[in-house]
Design a protein around this motif. Structure first.
Motif, PDB file in Angstrom:
ATOM      1  N   TYR A 164       0.840  -1.156   0.018  1.00  0.00           N
ATOM      2  CA  TYR A 164       0.155  -0.054   0.036  1.00  0.00           C
ATOM      3  C   TYR A 164       0.943   1.212  -0.090  1.00  0.00           C
ATOM      4  CZ  TYR A 164      -3.580   3.390   1.526  1.00  0.00           C
ATOM      5  OH  TYR A 164      -4.353   4.483   1.539  1.00  0.00           O
ATOM      6  N   LEU A 165       2.070   1.371   0.718  1.00  0.00           N
ATOM      7  CA  LEU A 165       2.815   2.502   0.902  1.00  0.00           C
ATOM      8  C   LEU A 165       3.871   2.380  -0.297  1.00  0.00           C
ATOM      9  CD1 LEU A 165       3.382   2.489   4.733  1.00  0.00           C
ATOM     10  CD2 LEU A 165       2.035   4.177   3.412  1.00  0.00           C
ATOM     11  N   PHE A 166       4.117   1.425  -0.796  1.00  0.00           N
ATOM     12  CA  PHE A 166       5.117   1.350  -1.855  1.00  0.00           C
ATOM     13  C   PHE A 166       5.016   2.171  -3.111  1.00  0.00           C
ATOM     14  CE2 PHE A 166       7.573  -0.824  -5.164  1.00  0.00           C
ATOM     15  CZ  PHE A 166       9.050  -0.619  -4.813  1.00  0.00           C
TER      16      PHE A 166
ATOM     17  N   LEU B 284      12.848   7.434   3.387  1.00  0.00           N
ATOM     18  CA  LEU B 284      12.877   7.556   4.835  1.00  0.00           C
ATOM     19  C   LEU B 284      11.479   7.635   5.575  1.00  0.00           C
ATOM     20  CD1 LEU B 284      15.799   9.769   5.353  1.00  0.00           C
ATOM     21  CD2 LEU B 284      15.634   7.402   5.689  1.00  0.00           C
ATOM     22  N   LEU B 285      10.463   8.376   4.924  1.00  0.00           N
ATOM     23  CA  LEU B 285       9.279   8.532   5.308  1.00  0.00           C
ATOM     24  C   LEU B 285       8.343   7.293   5.148  1.00  0.00           C
ATOM     25  CD1 LEU B 285       8.205  11.981   3.822  1.00  0.00           C
ATOM     26  CD2 LEU B 285       8.795  11.220   6.440  1.00  0.00           C
ATOM     27  N   PHE B 286       8.734   6.342   4.146  1.00  0.00           N
ATOM     28  CA  PHE B 286       8.069   5.170   3.909  1.00  0.00           C
ATOM     29  C   PHE B 286       8.325   4.220   5.039  1.00  0.00           C
ATOM     30  CE2 PHE B 286       8.998   0.763   2.291  1.00  0.00           C
ATOM     31  CZ  PHE B 286       7.875   0.338   1.995  1.00  0.00           C
ATOM     32  N   TRP B 287       9.729   4.025   5.507  1.00  0.00           N
ATOM     33  CA  TRP B 287       9.960   3.077   6.604  1.00  0.00           C
ATOM     34  C   TRP B 287       9.468   3.817   7.797  1.00  0.00           C
ATOM     35  CZ3 TRP B 287      11.037  -1.576   5.377  1.00  0.00           C
ATOM     36  CH2 TRP B 287      11.568  -1.632   4.085  1.00  0.00           C
TER      37      TRP B 287
ATOM     38  N   ALA C  83       6.609   5.409   8.330  1.00  0.00           N
ATOM     39  CA  ALA C  83       5.210   5.153   8.487  1.00  0.00           C
ATOM     40  C   ALA C  83       4.771   3.825   8.454  1.00  0.00           C
ATOM     41  CB  ALA C  83       4.810   5.866   6.887  1.00  0.00           C
ATOM     42  N   LEU C  84       5.638   3.037   7.886  1.00  0.00           N
ATOM     43  CA  LEU C  84       5.364   1.349   7.794  1.00  0.00           C
ATOM     44  C   LEU C  84       5.525   0.873   9.210  1.00  0.00           C
ATOM     45  CD1 LEU C  84       5.100  -0.917   5.830  1.00  0.00           C
ATOM     46  CD2 LEU C  84       7.356  -1.505   6.002  1.00  0.00           C
ATOM     47  N   PHE C  85       6.653   1.319   9.852  1.00  0.00           N
ATOM     48  CA  PHE C  85       6.931   0.618  11.227  1.00  0.00           C
ATOM     49  C   PHE C  85       5.943   1.300  12.277  1.00  0.00           C
ATOM     50  CE2 PHE C  85      11.006  -0.738   9.158  1.00  0.00           C
ATOM     51  CZ  PHE C  85      10.729  -2.177   9.634  1.00  0.00           C
ATOM     52  N   ALA C  86       5.622   2.613  12.031  1.00  0.00           N
ATOM     53  CA  ALA C  86       4.672   3.240  12.799  1.00  0.00           C
ATOM     54  C   ALA C  86       3.213   2.555  12.688  1.00  0.00           C
ATOM     55  CB  ALA C  86       4.635   4.996  12.720  1.00  0.00           C
ATOM     56  N   TRP C  87       2.984   2.471  11.615  1.00  0.00           N
ATOM     57  CA  TRP C  87       1.605   1.852  11.233  1.00  0.00           C
ATOM     58  C   TRP C  87       1.352   0.332  11.894  1.00  0.00           C
ATOM     59  CZ3 TRP C  87      -0.383   1.234   5.443  1.00  0.00           C
ATOM     60  CH2 TRP C  87      -1.758   0.760   5.568  1.00  0.00           C
ATOM     61  N   ASP C  88       2.557  -0.389  11.791  1.00  0.00           N
ATOM     62  CA  ASP C  88       2.838  -1.692  12.290  1.00  0.00           C
ATOM     63  C   ASP C  88       2.541  -1.767  13.938  1.00  0.00           C
ATOM     64  OD1 ASP C  88       2.661  -4.598  11.759  1.00  0.00           O
ATOM     65  OD2 ASP C  88       4.906  -4.538  12.501  1.00  0.00           O
ATOM     66  N   ALA C  89       3.252  -0.752  14.355  1.00  0.00           N
ATOM     67  CA  ALA C  89       3.279  -0.614  15.776  1.00  0.00           C
ATOM     68  C   ALA C  89       1.938  -0.188  16.362  1.00  0.00           C
ATOM     69  CB  ALA C  89       4.373   0.337  16.346  1.00  0.00           C
TER      70      ALA C  89
ATOM     71  N   TYR D 127      16.885  15.029  -2.778  1.00  0.00           N
ATOM     72  CA  TYR D 127      16.013  14.999  -1.934  1.00  0.00           C
ATOM     73  C   TYR D 127      15.129  13.533  -2.202  1.00  0.00           C
ATOM     74  CZ  TYR D 127      16.542  19.951  -1.470  1.00  0.00           C
ATOM     75  OH  TYR D 127      17.156  21.206  -1.024  1.00  0.00           O
ATOM     76  N   ALA D 128      15.688  12.660  -3.085  1.00  0.00           N
ATOM     77  CA  ALA D 128      15.026  11.384  -3.452  1.00  0.00           C
ATOM     78  C   ALA D 128      14.968  10.522  -2.103  1.00  0.00           C
ATOM     79  CB  ALA D 128      15.481  10.761  -4.500  1.00  0.00           C
ATOM     80  N   ILE D 129      15.956  10.609  -1.164  1.00  0.00           N
ATOM     81  CA  ILE D 129      16.046   9.790  -0.024  1.00  0.00           C
ATOM     82  C   ILE D 129      14.849   9.887   0.745  1.00  0.00           C
ATOM     83  CG2 ILE D 129      17.710  11.187   1.335  1.00  0.00           C
ATOM     84  CD1 ILE D 129      17.647   7.309   1.222  1.00  0.00           C
ATOM     85  N   VAL D 130      14.495  11.201   0.970  1.00  0.00           N
ATOM     86  CA  VAL D 130      13.322  11.568   1.932  1.00  0.00           C
ATOM     87  C   VAL D 130      12.069  10.627   1.836  1.00  0.00           C
ATOM     88  CG1 VAL D 130      11.758  13.642   2.624  1.00  0.00           C
ATOM     89  CG2 VAL D 130      14.235  14.053   2.046  1.00  0.00           C
TER      90      VAL D 130
END
Length: 56
Positions: A7-9, A34-37, A39-45, A28-31
């Motif tokens: 969903y986030l990818f 970083l936000l993806f990871w 959001a992914l781990f926050a959503w999972d938590a 700025y392509a790394i931003v």
């Protein structure tokens, strides 16, 4: 986790491609990555905490 990842990818991938194509914004392509990871781990938590509250 697989559903959340897919969903986030998609949006993250598109934003990274667009930023890489724009000359002035390549650094700025790394931003979005970083936000993806984050959001992914926050959503999972958050989901794990909700499941723990529902099933004591």
């Amino acid at each position: 986790m697989n559903k959340k990842f897919s969903y986030l990818f998609g949006p993250t991938f598109l934003v990274v491609i667009i930023l890489l194509l724009l000359d002035g914004y390549r650094q700025y392509a790394i931003v979005p990555v970083l936000l993806f990871w984050i959001a992914l781990f926050a959503w999972d938590a958050i989901e794990k905490k909700k499941k723990a509250k529902e099933n004591p």
